[in-house]
Design a protein around this motif. Structure first.
Motif, short mmCIF file in Angstrom:
data_model
loop_
_atom_site.label_atom_id
_atom_site.label_comp_id
_atom_site.label_asym_id
_atom_site.label_seq_id
_atom_site.Cartn_x
_atom_site.Cartn_y
_atom_site.Cartn_z
N TYR A 48 60.47 -4.82 -11.85
CA TYR A 48 60.12 -5.17 -13.23
C TYR A 48 58.90 -4.36 -13.65
O TYR A 48 57.84 -4.46 -13.03
CB TYR A 48 59.79 -6.66 -13.34
CG TYR A 48 60.96 -7.57 -13.10
CD1 TYR A 48 61.82 -7.93 -14.14
CD2 TYR A 48 61.21 -8.09 -11.83
CE1 TYR A 48 62.90 -8.78 -13.93
CE2 TYR A 48 62.28 -8.95 -11.60
CZ TYR A 48 63.12 -9.28 -12.66
OH TYR A 48 64.18 -10.13 -12.43
N THR A 50 56.26 -4.48 -15.78
CA THR A 50 55.64 -5.56 -16.54
C THR A 50 54.14 -5.57 -16.30
O THR A 50 53.68 -5.26 -15.21
CB THR A 50 56.23 -6.92 -16.13
OG1 THR A 50 57.65 -6.88 -16.28
CG2 THR A 50 55.67 -8.05 -16.96
N GLN A 57 56.54 -13.22 -19.66
CA GLN A 57 57.45 -12.42 -18.83
C GLN A 57 57.21 -12.69 -17.35
O GLN A 57 58.16 -12.81 -16.58
CB GLN A 57 57.24 -10.93 -19.14
CG GLN A 57 58.08 -9.99 -18.29
CD GLN A 57 59.55 -9.99 -18.66
OE1 GLN A 57 59.98 -10.78 -19.49
NE2 GLN A 57 60.32 -9.12 -18.03
#
Length: 330
Positions: A48, A50, A57
């Motif tokens: 991910y 992020t 998230q």
């Protein structure tokens, strides 16, 4: 265990991902790629891209992936930069860690492994460094690490979280086979700089001071292989089963090497000269710093598989020789 490796595309995090796989765990990588390299993540590992500041998230990832434990490696590490721009380091190293801990509480994840640093102990500590020494950092970077250690202590007491903190000395080397290794921009670490000189990527390097009270007059430091660091982190997992556990470990070989020893060993391993110029001492450089890792060896059964500086540099040389420009994803 299903393990969220925050900063899993970075130097130490990427090595830990592979060690987790080797130990039978399932790693999931979270990295914003500000410092990390996507090419360092093994094929098939869930990734991910992020930022920790995106709490919604992060919470979604923790819940969806049914994470059992979080390992946190995502930090800015440049000491000099931390003194010039402390807020940048506090935002990334402290504020975003607090955001991560809040997300973990929201998602019901309460096991945490934190990448700290021997810089939390400061320049007044006398080697070998033990876990009982007081926190006295002299840089903004070291202070951010010390602050998170204190935050985690309170979180374990207040929320029943379990945390293991590992204070590294000088993380070094590369994975066996040379598939992944050290690629920082800018590069500030001694071993890769010496190897870059050996490869002809730098004309020469600087040695900061040669009149320290050490055998050859240059600073002594404790270098520990990145895979050995990773194995220690994983060895702590069983101890985090009990709520409220708070553990601190120093990780090093306990056998320091001098700057000149590093240069000579790189020359030996590479077969290439590593010319250098003497430069004035740097503020904050202590003559000697090395770890007392008896606690990690006793409690975790940890035993470095790369106990000598030559064995560490051999792995680093293989990586840099096969990846002279680092990763391809720049």
């Amino acid at each position: 265990m299903k393990v969220l490796v925050v900063g899993g595309a970075g130097y130490i995090g990427s090595h830990c991902v592979r060690q987790l796989q080797a130990a039978g765990h399932t790693p999931v990588v979270l990295d914003n790629l500000v410092k990390g390299h996507k090419d360092s993540i093994p094929s098939g590992v869930t990734f991910y891209e992020t930022d920790l500041a995106d709490s919604a998230q992060v919470i979604d990832i923790l819940k969806k992936e049914e994470i059992d434990i979080v390992m946190h490696f995502a930090a800015f590490i440049e000491v000099g930069e931390s003194m010039q721009d402390p807020l940048k380091h506090y935002d990334n190293n402290v504020a975003k860690t607090v955001s991560l801990l809040k997300s973990m509480r929201e998602a019901g994840v309460n096991k945490f492994v934190f990448s700290s640093s021997c810089t939390v102990l400061g320049e007044e500590a006398a080697p070998p460094f033990t876990e009982a020494m007081p926190l006295r950092p002299i840089s903004a970077y070291g202070q951010t690490k010390a602050d998170v250690e204190v935050i985690l202590d309170y979180c374990c007491k207040a929320y029943g979280m379990s945390a293991a903190i590992f204070r590294y000395f000088n993380a070094s080397g590369a994975a066996v086979g040379g598939m992944i290794g050290e690629d920082h921009s800018p590069e500030t670490h001694l071993i890769p700089i010496a190897i870059q000189v050996a490869l002809g990527q730098r004309e020469k390097m600087k040695v900061f001071g040669n009149d320290y009270p050490t055998p050859d007059g240059t600073c002594l430091r404790d270098y520990v292989h990145v895979d050995d660091l990773s194995r220690a982190h994983i060895a702590a997992f069983p101890k985090l089963e009990e709520e409220g556990t708070y553990l601190r470990y120093n990780l090093g070989t306990g056998t320091p090497a001098s700057v000149l020893e590093i240069i000579k060993t790189v020359e030996e391993v590479s077969g290439c000269p590593v010319p250098y110029d003497l430069a004035p001492k740097r503020d904050g450089d202590v003559p000697s710093a090395y770890a007392d890792s008896i606690k990690a060896k006793t409690e975790l059964g940890w035993d470095p598989q790369y106990p000598t500086i030559k064995s560490i540099i051999e792995t680093a040389w293989k990586w840099h020789q096969s990846h002279p420009n680092g990763y391809d994803d720049k």
